[in-house]
Design a protein around this motif. Structure first.
Motif, PDB file in Angstrom:
ATOM      1  N   ILE A   1       0.836  -1.202   0.000  1.00  0.00           N
ATOM      2  CA  ILE A   1       0.000   0.000   0.000  1.00  0.00           C
ATOM      3  C   ILE A   1       0.869   1.249   0.000  1.00  0.00           C
ATOM      4  O   ILE A   1       0.627   2.193  -0.755  1.00  0.00           O
ATOM      5  CB  ILE A   1      -0.971  -0.016   1.199  1.00  0.00           C
ATOM      6  N   ALA A   2       1.894   1.260   0.823  1.00  0.00           N
ATOM      7  CA  ALA A   2       2.809   2.404   0.873  1.00  0.00           C
ATOM      8  C   ALA A   2       3.456   2.637  -0.485  1.00  0.00           C
ATOM      9  O   ALA A   2       3.547   3.784  -0.954  1.00  0.00           O
ATOM     10  CB  ALA A   2       3.873   2.178   1.944  1.00  0.00           C
ATOM     11  N   THR A   3       3.874   1.571  -1.139  1.00  0.00           N
ATOM     12  CA  THR A   3       4.504   1.681  -2.465  1.00  0.00           C
ATOM     13  C   THR A   3       3.516   2.224  -3.484  1.00  0.00           C
ATOM     14  O   THR A   3       3.853   3.105  -4.286  1.00  0.00           O
ATOM     15  CB  THR A   3       5.047   0.315  -2.921  1.00  0.00           C
ATOM     16  N   TYR A   4       2.287   1.721  -3.471  1.00  0.00           N
ATOM     17  CA  TYR A   4       1.282   2.178  -4.422  1.00  0.00           C
ATOM     18  C   TYR A   4       1.011   3.678  -4.248  1.00  0.00           C
ATOM     19  O   TYR A   4       0.989   4.437  -5.226  1.00  0.00           O
ATOM     20  CB  TYR A   4      -0.028   1.400  -4.269  1.00  0.00           C
ATOM     21  N   VAL A   5       0.823   4.102  -3.015  1.00  0.00           N
ATOM     22  CA  VAL A   5       0.530   5.512  -2.755  1.00  0.00           C
ATOM     23  C   VAL A   5       1.711   6.383  -3.162  1.00  0.00           C
ATOM     24  O   VAL A   5       1.537   7.427  -3.803  1.00  0.00           O
ATOM     25  CB  VAL A   5       0.147   5.728  -1.276  1.00  0.00           C
ATOM     26  N   LYS A   6       2.912   5.963  -2.842  1.00  0.00           N
ATOM     27  CA  LYS A   6       4.111   6.738  -3.182  1.00  0.00           C
ATOM     28  C   LYS A   6       4.277   6.850  -4.701  1.00  0.00           C
ATOM     29  O   LYS A   6       4.645   7.905  -5.213  1.00  0.00           O
ATOM     30  CB  LYS A   6       5.347   6.073  -2.564  1.00  0.00           C
ATOM     31  N   THR A   7       3.963   5.779  -5.422  1.00  0.00           N
ATOM     32  CA  THR A   7       4.118   5.756  -6.872  1.00  0.00           C
ATOM     33  C   THR A   7       3.040   6.561  -7.592  1.00  0.00           C
ATOM     34  O   THR A   7       3.333   7.321  -8.515  1.00  0.00           O
ATOM     35  CB  THR A   7       4.083   4.301  -7.397  1.00  0.00           C
ATOM     36  N   HIS A   8       1.788   6.408  -7.168  1.00  0.00           N
ATOM     37  CA  HIS A   8       0.665   6.997  -7.902  1.00  0.00           C
ATOM     38  C   HIS A   8       0.154   8.322  -7.333  1.00  0.00           C
ATOM     39  O   HIS A   8      -0.585   9.040  -8.019  1.00  0.00           O
ATOM     40  CB  HIS A   8      -0.490   5.992  -7.967  1.00  0.00           C
ATOM     41  N   PHE A   9       0.508   8.629  -6.114  1.00  0.00           N
ATOM     42  CA  PHE A   9       0.038   9.865  -5.490  1.00  0.00           C
ATOM     43  C   PHE A   9       1.193  10.551  -4.768  1.00  0.00           C
ATOM     44  O   PHE A   9       1.121  10.815  -3.561  1.00  0.00           O
ATOM     45  CB  PHE A   9      -1.120   9.576  -4.512  1.00  0.00           C
ATOM     46  N   ALA A  10       2.248  10.829  -5.529  1.00  0.00           N
ATOM     47  CA  ALA A  10       3.443  11.464  -4.965  1.00  0.00           C
ATOM     48  C   ALA A  10       3.050  12.764  -4.257  1.00  0.00           C
ATOM     49  O   ALA A  10       2.262  13.551  -4.763  1.00  0.00           O
ATOM     50  CB  ALA A  10       4.451  11.745  -6.059  1.00  0.00           C
ATOM     51  N   GLY A  11       3.566  12.935  -3.081  1.00  0.00           N
ATOM     52  CA  GLY A  11       3.278  14.139  -2.311  1.00  0.00           C
ATOM     53  C   GLY A  11       2.105  13.978  -1.355  1.00  0.00           C
ATOM     54  O   GLY A  11       1.975  14.744  -0.410  1.00  0.00           O
ATOM     55  N   ALA A  12       1.235  13.033  -1.602  1.00  0.00           N
ATOM     56  CA  ALA A  12       0.111  12.795  -0.688  1.00  0.00           C
ATOM     57  C   ALA A  12       0.577  11.874   0.428  1.00  0.00           C
ATOM     58  O   ALA A  12       1.425  11.010   0.224  1.00  0.00           O
ATOM     59  CB  ALA A  12      -1.061  12.169  -1.433  1.00  0.00           C
ATOM     60  N   LYS A  13       0.022  12.072   1.583  1.00  0.00           N
ATOM     61  CA  LYS A  13       0.360  11.190   2.703  1.00  0.00           C
ATOM     62  C   LYS A  13      -0.902  10.478   3.179  1.00  0.00           C
ATOM     63  O   LYS A  13      -2.020  10.969   3.017  1.00  0.00           O
ATOM     64  CB  LYS A  13       1.030  11.960   3.830  1.00  0.00           C
ATOM     65  N   ILE A  14      -0.703   9.321   3.749  1.00  0.00           N
ATOM     66  CA  ILE A  14      -1.813   8.553   4.305  1.00  0.00           C
ATOM     67  C   ILE A  14      -2.123   9.130   5.684  1.00  0.00           C
ATOM     68  O   ILE A  14      -1.272   9.126   6.566  1.00  0.00           O
ATOM     69  CB  ILE A  14      -1.463   7.055   4.395  1.00  0.00           C
ATOM     70  N   VAL A  15      -3.364   9.629   5.849  1.00  0.00           N
ATOM     71  CA  VAL A  15      -3.749  10.246   7.118  1.00  0.00           C
ATOM     72  C   VAL A  15      -4.697   9.362   7.930  1.00  0.00           C
ATOM     73  O   VAL A  15      -4.948   9.639   9.106  1.00  0.00           O
ATOM     74  CB  VAL A  15      -4.376  11.642   6.894  1.00  0.00           C
ATOM     75  N   LYS A  16      -5.210   8.305   7.284  1.00  0.00           N
ATOM     76  CA  LYS A  16      -6.115   7.390   7.989  1.00  0.00           C
ATOM     77  C   LYS A  16      -6.007   6.004   7.367  1.00  0.00           C
ATOM     78  O   LYS A  16      -5.950   5.876   6.145  1.00  0.00           O
ATOM     79  CB  LYS A  16      -7.552   7.892   7.874  1.00  0.00           C
ATOM     80  N   ILE A  17      -5.965   4.978   8.213  1.00  0.00           N
ATOM     81  CA  ILE A  17      -5.962   3.599   7.736  1.00  0.00           C
ATOM     82  C   ILE A  17      -6.935   2.812   8.605  1.00  0.00           C
ATOM     83  O   ILE A  17      -6.960   2.964   9.831  1.00  0.00           O
ATOM     84  CB  ILE A  17      -4.545   2.978   7.734  1.00  0.00           C
ATOM     85  N   ASP A  18      -7.740   2.004   7.937  1.00  0.00           N
ATOM     86  CA  ASP A  18      -8.805   1.272   8.609  1.00  0.00           C
ATOM     87  C   ASP A  18      -8.784  -0.171   8.105  1.00  0.00           C
ATOM     88  O   ASP A  18      -8.914  -0.408   6.910  1.00  0.00           O
ATOM     89  CB  ASP A  18     -10.141   1.944   8.281  1.00  0.00           C
ATOM     90  N   LYS A  19      -8.581  -1.110   9.028  1.00  0.00           N
ATOM     91  CA  LYS A  19      -8.628  -2.518   8.657  1.00  0.00           C
ATOM     92  C   LYS A  19     -10.084  -2.922   8.487  1.00  0.00           C
ATOM     93  O   LYS A  19     -10.906  -2.691   9.371  1.00  0.00           O
ATOM     94  CB  LYS A  19      -7.995  -3.402   9.732  1.00  0.00           C
ATOM     95  N   GLU A  20     -10.388  -3.519   7.360  1.00  0.00           N
ATOM     96  CA  GLU A  20     -11.741  -3.980   7.073  1.00  0.00           C
ATOM     97  C   GLU A  20     -11.704  -5.457   6.730  1.00  0.00           C
ATOM     98  O   GLU A  20     -10.630  -6.042   6.555  1.00  0.00           O
ATOM     99  CB  GLU A  20     -12.339  -3.193   5.898  1.00  0.00           C
ATOM    100  N   ARG A  21     -12.863  -6.040   6.607  1.00  0.00           N
ATOM    101  CA  ARG A  21     -12.957  -7.460   6.265  1.00  0.00           C
ATOM    102  C   ARG A  21     -12.287  -7.743   4.915  1.00  0.00           C
ATOM    103  O   ARG A  21     -11.600  -8.736   4.746  1.00  0.00           O
ATOM    104  CB  ARG A  21     -14.419  -7.885   6.221  1.00  0.00           C
ATOM    105  N   HIS A  22     -12.472  -6.845   3.953  1.00  0.00           N
ATOM    106  CA  HIS A  22     -11.925  -7.042   2.610  1.00  0.00           C
ATOM    107  C   HIS A  22     -10.441  -6.713   2.512  1.00  0.00           C
ATOM    108  O   HIS A  22      -9.776  -7.126   1.584  1.00  0.00           O
ATOM    109  CB  HIS A  22     -12.700  -6.188   1.596  1.00  0.00           C
ATOM    110  N   GLY A  23      -9.930  -5.909   3.428  1.00  0.00           N
ATOM    111  CA  GLY A  23      -8.536  -5.479   3.368  1.00  0.00           C
ATOM    112  C   GLY A  23      -8.345  -4.202   4.156  1.00  0.00           C
ATOM    113  O   GLY A  23      -8.525  -4.181   5.366  1.00  0.00           O
ATOM    114  N   TYR A  24      -8.008  -3.118   3.445  1.00  0.00           N
ATOM    115  CA  TYR A  24      -7.739  -1.842   4.099  1.00  0.00           C
ATOM    116  C   TYR A  24      -8.436  -0.706   3.360  1.00  0.00           C
ATOM    117  O   TYR A  24      -8.454  -0.676   2.134  1.00  0.00           O
ATOM    118  CB  TYR A  24      -6.229  -1.541   4.095  1.00  0.00           C
ATOM    119  N   ASP A  25      -8.968   0.231   4.133  1.00  0.00           N
ATOM    120  CA  ASP A  25      -9.435   1.501   3.600  1.00  0.00           C
ATOM    121  C   ASP A  25      -8.418   2.535   4.027  1.00  0.00           C
ATOM    122  O   ASP A  25      -8.027   2.591   5.197  1.00  0.00           O
ATOM    123  CB  ASP A  25     -10.806   1.886   4.169  1.00  0.00           C
TER     124      ASP A  25
END
Length: 147
Positions: free
Chosen positions: A101-125
């Motif tokens: 997830i960190a790699t995907y965000v860094k690659t596709h949304f450079a400059g954006a940071k993850i401010v919230k992470i939520d474990k769900e049944r399907h994976g992560y929001d």
């Protein structure tokens, strides 16, 4: 007249149910959090104090909600394992984000940071600082984007 009595009885039942639901949500001292949750807070957010903690018991499921004095909101399951970390405008600690997830965000949304992470049944929001919400499966593959 009979319909009015039935309507009133149904209304009273709904009000009783609502009150009993909220009665299961109460503030607790931070010392009553599970040891795993207390350890997580100390290691992940050193120097931050708990502003308040709540226990919620609904339908046999126990969860804990914790607010730190820096505005971070945390949710834990009954054993004290984190379910959600909401840092509002600051970045979620990197050690909580799966590598894919960190790699995907860094690659596709450079400059954006993850401010919230939520474990769900399907994976992560995941919520980004640019207000995008991303849904990942358990393997860290992007499943959906919501703006």
């Amino acid at each position: 007249m009979k319909k009015s009595v039935l309507f009133f009885a149904a209304l009273v039942c709904m009000m009783v149910q609502t009150v009993s639901t909220f009665a299961n949500d109460r503030i607790i001292p931070a010392e009553q959090l599970p040891a795993t949750a207390k350890s997580f807070i100390q290691k992940t957010f050193p120097g931050q104090a708990v502003s308040f903690a709540k226990i919620d018991k609904d339908f046999g499921k126990t969860t804990y909600e914790v607010h730190l004095n820096n505005g971070v909101e945390l949710e834990f399951d009954k054993s004290g394992t984190w379910d959600k970390v909401d840092c509002n405008y600051s970045a979620v600690p990197a050690n909580l984000i799966p590598a894919a997830i960190a790699t995907y965000v860094k690659t596709h949304f450079a400059g954006a940071k993850i401010v919230k992470i939520d474990k769900e049944r399907h994976g992560y929001d995941v919520e980004l600082s640019n207000d995008l919400e991303l849904k990942f499966n358990r393997n860290g593959q992007l499943m959906d984007i919501d703006d």
